[in-house]
Design an enzyme around this catalytic site. Structure first.
Site, PDB file in Angstrom:
ATOM      1  N   CYS A  96      -0.047   4.494   2.025  1.00 33.99           N
ATOM      2  CA  CYS A  96       0.359   3.816   3.572  1.00 33.99           C
ATOM      3  C   CYS A  96       1.461   4.610   4.130  1.00 33.99           C
ATOM      4  O   CYS A  96       1.913   4.313   4.979  1.00 33.99           O
ATOM      5  CB  CYS A  96      -0.400   2.430   3.921  1.00 33.99           C
ATOM      6  SG  CYS A  96      -2.007   1.659   3.984  1.00 33.99           S
ATOM      7  N   ASP A  97       2.796   4.220   3.362  1.00 39.90           N
ATOM      8  CA  ASP A  97       3.464   3.380   3.590  1.00 39.90           C
ATOM      9  C   ASP A  97       5.028   4.628   3.401  1.00 39.90           C
ATOM     10  O   ASP A  97       5.587   4.293   3.259  1.00 39.90           O
ATOM     11  CB  ASP A  97       4.278   2.240   3.017  1.00 39.90           C
ATOM     12  CG  ASP A  97       3.323   0.890   3.894  1.00 39.90           C
ATOM     13  OD1 ASP A  97       2.900   1.937   5.240  1.00 39.90           O
ATOM     14  OD2 ASP A  97       2.836   0.148   3.583  1.00 39.90           O
ATOM     15  N   CYS A 135       0.958  -1.520   0.127  1.00 31.41           N
ATOM     16  CA  CYS A 135       0.303   0.183  -0.230  1.00 31.41           C
ATOM     17  C   CYS A 135       0.972   1.418  -0.010  1.00 31.41           C
ATOM     18  O   CYS A 135       1.575   1.686   1.043  1.00 31.41           O
ATOM     19  CB  CYS A 135      -0.841   0.204   0.811  1.00 31.41           C
ATOM     20  SG  CYS A 135      -1.721   1.233   1.424  1.00 31.41           S
TER      21      CYS A 135
END
Ligand code: NAP
Length: 319
Positions: free
Chosen positions: A148-149, A145
């Site tokens: 997200c990261d 993701c």
């Protein structure tokens, strides 16, 4: 003996647990069939159990670890009276009410639950490469993701695997942070839409390795390099990257609902008017019905919607 319940919630990621908090507070005594730890990539709590720090879930100024966030969701649902069954639903029958749900721990003729209403929140899973150390290094260089990261890879050299829209979208997004992004694709032609291709080709930070797959991951505690194998020549080369984003598609966890409920061509549950499915009394929320946003916060939001939709449906149906 089957247990009679007013609300059965299948799945325990942010969507299911938010639905549990709301239905529990509405005095509906939900039972959450939360899944069971069958492998590192498949366990109660959903995809956030595989994440390290989450910085974009509102309310946590300094971020929070994924498993801690899910433990908080669960504790909050329990506090209001939700009960949990650590097993998987193995089969359902939505043809008549009460709906029938069988579980791994209670297989046989009698369903484990007879439920007046059901919330499906079984989520989706990112497809993985299935190579050694892949799940171990998730959160330590390997990610599924970018939203997200990506932030953790400022000025890093990273790679993205895949040739579809997701891979190209993630690669473009990652160039905001990374020093370089190498897209590794198993063929010479991309599957992605033309506009995404044009955008990627025009981005000076993005380069491509064609006809190749990632076959090995290196690094003691976190990713330091990958082995890339050319599919035509069989030649191996080492690429020094500290991040590897696997973007080869997602798959909704809907196998047990096939034939029971309407799904789209990709297997996602179709919802309308909020979270209603085509079966009155069965609602779906989170990634199992969303292949666009796929965020913890949007899943939690739709879990709340499902609980409210369900409560209204129970009232209107005088159940
Ligand atoms: P996808 O279109 O199925 O693409 C998956 C890619 O991963 C393909 O290039 C495939 O290679 C590759 N792949 C699959 N298994 C692999 C493996 N084991 N090893 C290496 N490579 C592998 O999936 P997606 O990109 O997630 O997109 C899913 C759907 O969402 C699509 O309909 C897409 O258009 C849509 N989407 C749209 C947008 C947007 O419009 N902004 C953004 C994201 C997704 P091959 O090409 O060789 O099969």
């Amino acid at each position: 003996m089957s247990e009679k319940v007013k609300v059965a919630i299948v799945g325990s990621g942010p969507a299911g647990l938010t639905a549990a908090i709301y239905t529990a507070r509405a005095d509906l005594s939900p039972v959450v069939i939360e899944g069971e730890p069958s492998s590192t990539s498949d366990q109660p709590g959903g995809q956030l159990m595989l994440t390290t720090e989450i910085e974009n879930f509102p309310g946590f100024v300094n971020g929070i670890m994924g498993p801690e966030l899910m433990a908080n969701f669960r504790g909050q649902a329990e506090r209001f009276g939700a009960t949990f069954n650590t097993t998987k639903v193995s089969k359902v029958d939505f043809s008549t009410r009460p709906f029938k749900l069988w579980t791994n721990t209670q297989e046989g003729e009698q369903p484990a639950y007879l439920a007046e209403s059901v919330i499906i929140s079984t989520g989706a899973r990112s497809l993985l490469l299935n190579i050694d150390r892949e799940t171990e290094l998730i959160g330590h260089g390997v990610s599924t993701c970018a939203t997200c990261d990506g932030f953790f890879f400022r000025d890093h050299d990273i790679a993205v695997v895949g040739g579809g829209d997701s891979a190209l979208e993630e690669a473009s997004f990652l160039t905001k942070f990374a020093r370089s992004v190498t897209i590794i694709h198993r063929r010479k032609e991309l599957r992605a839409s033309k506009i995404m291709q044009d955008r990627a080709f025009a981005n000076p930070k993005i380069s491509f390795i064609w006809d190749s797959t990632v076959t090995e991951l290196h690094g003691a505690n976190s990713l330091e390099a990958v082995t890339v194998t050319n599919q035509i020549t069989g030649e191996n080369s080492k690429l020094n990257v500290t991040g590897l984003f696997v973007a080869i598609g997602h798959s909704p966890n809907t196998d047990i609902f096939k034939g029971q409920i309407d799904m789209d061509d990709l297997g996602y549950i179709v919802t309308k008017n909020g979270t209603a499915t085509n079966v009155p009394g069965v609602f779906a929320c989170g990634d199992v019905q969303d292949h666009i946003y796929r965020q913890a916060i949007t899943a939690a939001g739709s879990g709340c919607m499902a609980a409210i939709d369900l409560e209204k449906w129970l009232k209107d149906s005088e159940i």
